[in-house]
Motif scaffolding. Structure first.
Motif, mmCIF file in Angstrom:
data_model
loop_
_atom_site.group_PDB
_atom_site.id
_atom_site.type_symbol
_atom_site.label_atom_id
_atom_site.label_comp_id
_atom_site.label_asym_id
_atom_site.label_seq_id
_atom_site.Cartn_x
_atom_site.Cartn_y
_atom_site.Cartn_z
ATOM 1 N N LYS A 56 0.797 -1.229 0.000
ATOM 2 C CA LYS A 56 0.000 0.000 0.000
ATOM 3 C C LYS A 56 0.830 1.279 0.000
ATOM 4 N N GLU A 57 2.102 1.173 0.340
ATOM 5 C CA GLU A 57 2.936 2.389 0.396
ATOM 6 C C GLU A 57 3.876 2.436 -0.802
ATOM 7 N N HIS A 58 3.269 2.510 -1.964
ATOM 8 C CA HIS A 58 4.030 2.495 -3.216
ATOM 9 C C HIS A 58 3.362 3.474 -4.206
ATOM 10 N N PRO A 59 4.139 4.173 -5.024
ATOM 11 C CA PRO A 59 3.550 5.116 -5.993
ATOM 12 C C PRO A 59 2.525 4.489 -6.934
ATOM 13 N N ASP A 60 2.747 3.231 -7.334
ATOM 14 C CA ASP A 60 1.808 2.564 -8.255
ATOM 15 C C ASP A 60 0.451 2.318 -7.596
ATOM 16 N N TYR A 61 0.486 1.974 -6.304
ATOM 17 C CA TYR A 61 -0.760 1.780 -5.560
ATOM 18 C C TYR A 61 -1.506 3.113 -5.456
ATOM 19 N N ALA A 62 -0.747 4.183 -5.215
ATOM 20 C CA ALA A 62 -1.343 5.523 -5.140
ATOM 21 C C ALA A 62 -1.963 5.916 -6.486
ATOM 22 N N TRP A 63 -1.298 5.512 -7.595
ATOM 23 C CA TRP A 63 -1.846 5.814 -8.925
ATOM 24 C C TRP A 63 -3.195 5.131 -9.141
ATOM 25 N N SER A 64 -3.310 3.894 -8.672
ATOM 26 C CA SER A 64 -4.593 3.191 -8.795
ATOM 27 C C SER A 64 -5.684 3.896 -7.992
ATOM 28 N N LEU A 65 -5.335 4.335 -6.780
ATOM 29 C CA LEU A 65 -6.289 5.096 -5.968
ATOM 30 C C LEU A 65 -6.700 6.384 -6.682
ATOM 31 N N ASN A 66 -5.706 7.045 -7.258
ATOM 32 C CA ASN A 66 -5.941 8.276 -8.016
ATOM 33 C C ASN A 66 -6.915 8.030 -9.173
ATOM 34 N N ASN A 67 -6.688 6.952 -9.922
ATOM 35 C CA ASN A 67 -7.536 6.637 -11.084
ATOM 36 C C ASN A 67 -8.967 6.306 -10.670
ATOM 37 N N ILE A 68 -9.098 5.620 -9.551
ATOM 38 C CA ILE A 68 -10.440 5.305 -9.028
ATOM 39 C C ILE A 68 -11.153 6.595 -8.621
ATOM 40 N N GLY A 69 -10.396 7.488 -7.989
ATOM 41 C CA GLY A 69 -10.953 8.792 -7.632
ATOM 42 C C GLY A 69 -11.470 9.536 -8.849
ATOM 43 N N LEU A 70 -10.708 9.486 -9.954
ATOM 44 C CA LEU A 70 -11.129 10.140 -11.201
ATOM 45 C C LEU A 70 -12.395 9.505 -11.763
ATOM 46 N N ASN A 71 -12.475 8.159 -11.681
ATOM 47 C CA ASN A 71 -13.679 7.463 -12.146
ATOM 48 C C ASN A 71 -14.910 7.914 -11.370
ATOM 49 N N TYR A 72 -14.762 8.008 -10.049
ATOM 50 C CA TYR A 72 -15.889 8.460 -9.236
ATOM 51 C C TYR A 72 -16.259 9.911 -9.552
ATOM 52 N N MET A 73 -15.256 10.734 -9.883
ATOM 53 C CA MET A 73 -15.553 12.110 -10.313
ATOM 54 C C MET A 73 -16.370 12.103 -11.600
#
Length: 244
Positions: free
Chosen positions: A36-53
């Protein structure tokens, strides 16, 4: 990576639920692969956030963008473009939730980071200026909004040139603020410039072109030129009818 790319394609096609499904799957795989403490994991969270937007679920978007922000702060630090990106995404979500003060707070922070990372002549810096202008418009502080939108316009002209959609968008935002300040002649001037660019870069059958025509019609109406207003409203109506 393939799941992420498939999600991007579905997003581009406007199938945000399908994109969300692939991004959630990518998140699960990345958690197992890198933790969970990796840039790639953060990117997936970011992309999910964009989908919800995209799905107009801004509370969910805030939830995922805050998670991405926390990881990026820990892994990348506060002076990293990806951290500024998360800040910007949160600002957009808060704006859509109607929390304009919170949105402004995050956009000002993103601006500060982007100035430090990219300098003042960068598209992302101009984007932050633009977003701050939108915040001030929603807070009915039109003079302040105009100040930031004019700064964004100047940078976008330098970076993109005058025949670019982002430049036209800034012209439109400047026009909105002049209109809100009651300067309808100035608003008309900027809206006519935006319309000319939109015609070149997106064509006459695009919703943004129709919106621009609509704005010009209202400018003419405010200036008591009702014949011109009717002429432009008729054009806007024709585009809307033909698009269905």
């Amino acid at each position: 990576l393939s799941l992420n790319n498939i999600a991007i394609i579905y997003s581009s096609l406007g199938d945000y639920n399908k994109a969300l499904g692939y991004n959630l799957l990518a998140l699960e795989i990345r958690e197992k692969a890198v933790g969970k403490e990796h840039p790639d994991y953060a990117w997936s969270l970011n992309n999910i956030g964009l989908n919800y937007m995209d799905l107009n679920n801004y509370n969910k978007a805030v939830e995922y963008n805050l998670l991405a922000l926390k990881i990026r702060e820990k892994v990348l630090g506060k002076e990293h473009p990806d951290y500024a990106l998360s800040i910007g995404n949160l600002a957009v979500s808060y704006l859509n939730l109607g929390d304009y003060n919170k949105a402004l707070e995050y956009n000002l922070l993103a601006l500060k980071i982007r100035e430090k990372v990219f300098g003042k002549e960068h598209p992302d810096y101009a984007l932050s200026l633009n977003n701050i202008g939108v915040n001030y418009t929603n807070l009915h502080n039109y003079n302040k909004a105009l100040e930031y939108n004019l700064l964004a316009l100047k940078i976008r002209e330098k970076v993109f040139g005058k025949e670019h959609r982002a430049y036209a968008l800034s012209l439109n935002n400047v026009a909105v603020n002049y209109q809100n300040l009651g300067n309808y002649k100035k608003a008309l001037e900027f809206n006519l410039l935006a319309l000319e660019i939109y015609e070149k870069v997106i064509g006459k059958e695009h919703p943004d072109y129709a919106l621009s025509i609509n704005n010009i019609a209202f400018n003419y109406a405010y200036l008591d030129n009702y014949n011109k207003a009717l002429e432009f409203l008729t054009q806007s109506l024709d585009i809307s009818i033909n698009s269905y």
